[in-house]
Write a protein that holds these residues in place. Structure first.
Motif, short mmCIF file in Angstrom:
data_model
loop_
_atom_site.label_atom_id
_atom_site.label_comp_id
_atom_site.label_asym_id
_atom_site.label_seq_id
_atom_site.Cartn_x
_atom_site.Cartn_y
_atom_site.Cartn_z
N ASP A 81 0.83 -1.21 0.00
CA ASP A 81 0.00 0.00 0.00
C ASP A 81 0.87 1.26 0.00
OD1 ASP A 81 -2.25 -1.55 0.01
OD2 ASP A 81 -2.60 -1.41 2.17
N ARG A 82 1.95 1.23 0.77
CA ARG A 82 2.82 2.41 0.83
C ARG A 82 3.56 2.64 -0.49
NH1 ARG A 82 3.87 0.49 6.25
NH2 ARG A 82 5.73 -0.60 5.52
N SER A 83 3.88 1.56 -1.20
CA SER A 83 4.63 1.71 -2.45
C SER A 83 3.75 2.21 -3.59
CB SER A 83 5.26 0.37 -2.85
OG SER A 83 4.26 -0.57 -3.21
N GLY A 84 2.43 2.08 -3.45
CA GLY A 84 1.52 2.57 -4.46
C GLY A 84 1.39 1.68 -5.67
N GLY A 85 1.92 0.46 -5.64
CA GLY A 85 1.81 -0.46 -6.76
C GLY A 85 0.58 -1.33 -6.65
#
Length: 394
Positions: free
Chosen positions: A51-55
């Motif tokens: 979720d933090r990486s946005g992938g």
């Protein structure tokens, strides 16, 4: 973990050679499980990292199915999983090539001739394109990209399987007779029937959608939500709440008020039991006091109120208690609401409440709430079990 059958590579061969040696789904599952073990991280933490990486999103259930070999993952999901396991970027192309090889190996081999029609070296059952080894059965592997399980009805989303069935029908010599034989005459009628079915199915789907829209516009109540097993959930049992979570080694701390006349104090924690086997130690004013024992996962009715009794010797005569929960389980630990009850003159009553979550900063501040290594803070909407006596567990 999938079993390696006779004739395959010796155990450990895929691990030693890395993703370059992967030739089948079992090899890929084994190597992904090895990366997960090396990462020493919880599924919740992997989801949070994605979720933090946005992938690509990385739900815990998807990861569990992938690691158990129950589902062949999309390439983007596999890459997100590997990045969450901190696999170096320069190694990812080799994993992507391994995924490509497995994807190709899962396609039916030798089922079609150069004209895109089924090979004509023997009769076959309508809608079951054969592999080079013989007729496909309900136990045969599904084509990659299809979420259909063996023996289950085909859905509209299984585009490859449906395309294969349509091609098999149109290219066959004639209609299917009882027992799966193919007639030598009447092929045109079968083609027309299959083409009609190809038109009727999307029309029927559109009609169903129109009925749903009409029900919503008319103000009628919508169908009750269902859990993972398809069991209907009573809307009265559904609760939306915000909370926090932290991995193994993380902790939460808060201070609550009780009556000094108490002869007993207990903590009641609302938790998401969809994450099973949560385990944490409890200290009161720095002294070991109790433990949040692990509960089995419930994927349908996820809310539970877990109750822990604190030793009276740690609570008697005190007006305030500082509680610290320290996670010791791989699955992490989540908390949404703490209710503190004390017993006075033999009667239990509510002494304090700590509402945890990003939407309750006032409650957290009033109780000096702190979290160490928190890796999730958000809302969840779940249901309690149908029987109210099953809401509370110890």
């Amino acid at each position: 973990m999938s079993e390696v059958h006779g004739g395959g590579p010796p155990p450990g061969a895929a691990e030693a050679a890395g993703p370059e040696s992967v030739t089948c789904h079992e090899d890929l599952v084994r190597l992904l499980a090895e990366q997960f073990a090396r990462a020493d991280v919880s599924l919740r933490e992997l989801q949070a990292r994605a979720d933090r990486s946005g992938g690509a999103r990385l739900p815990r259930s998807t990861c569990a199915d992938m690691l158990a070999g129950r589902r062949f993952p999309k390439k983007a999901v596999m890459v997100a999983f590997l990045r969450g396991c901190r696999v170096p970027e320069h190694q990812l192309p080799a994993w992507e090539r391994a995924w490509d090889r497995v994807r190709i190996s899962r396609l039916p081999a030798g089922s079609w001739d150069d004209r895109g029609s089924p090979a004509s070296d023997g009769p076959h059952t309508f809608g079951s394109p054969r592999t080079s080894d013989g007729p496909q059965t309900a136990d045969s592997p599904q084509t990659a990209g299809s979420s259909q399980t063996a023996g289950s009805p085909q859905t509209a989303g299984s585009s490859q399987a449906s395309g294969g069935m349509l091609s098999a029908a149109v290219g066959s010599a004639g209609p299917v007779l009882p027992g799966g034989a193919v007639s030598d005459v009447g092929g045109g009628g079968l083609r027309r029937a299959v083409l009609f079915a190809g038109i009727a199915v999307p029309v029927a789907a559109a009609l169903v959608l129109a009925v749903v829209v009409a029900l919503r516009l008319s103000g009628r109540p919508e169908p009750r939500p269902e859990g993972a097993s398809g069991q209907a959930v009573d809307p009265g049992q559904i609760v939306t709440d915000d909370g926090r979570a932290f991995p193994r080694g993380g902790s939460s701390r808060f201070t609550v008020s009780v009556s000094p006349a108490n002869t007993g104090v207990r903590l009641i924690r609302r938790l998401d039991a969809g994450v099973g086997l949560q385990d944490a130690t409890i200290t009161v004013d720095g002294v070991p006091a109790a433990r949040w024992r692990p509960l089995l996962e419930d994927a349908v009715h996820k809310w539970r109120n877990q109750i822990v009794d604190l030793p009276p010797r740690l609570t008697a005569g005190r007006r305030a208690l500082t509680v610290v929960n320290t996670c010791v389980s791989e699955t992490g630990f989540n908390e949404f609401l703490y209710t503190v009850e004390h017993r006075i003159n033999g009667v239990w009553s509510v002494a304090d409440r700590v509402d945890v979550g990003p939407d309750h900063p006032a409650s957290e501040a009033a109780h000096d709430y702190r979290v160490v290594r928190g890796d999730w803070a958000h809302h969840q909407t779940f249901a309690y079990p149908p029987r109210k006596e099953d809401w509370d567990v110890r």
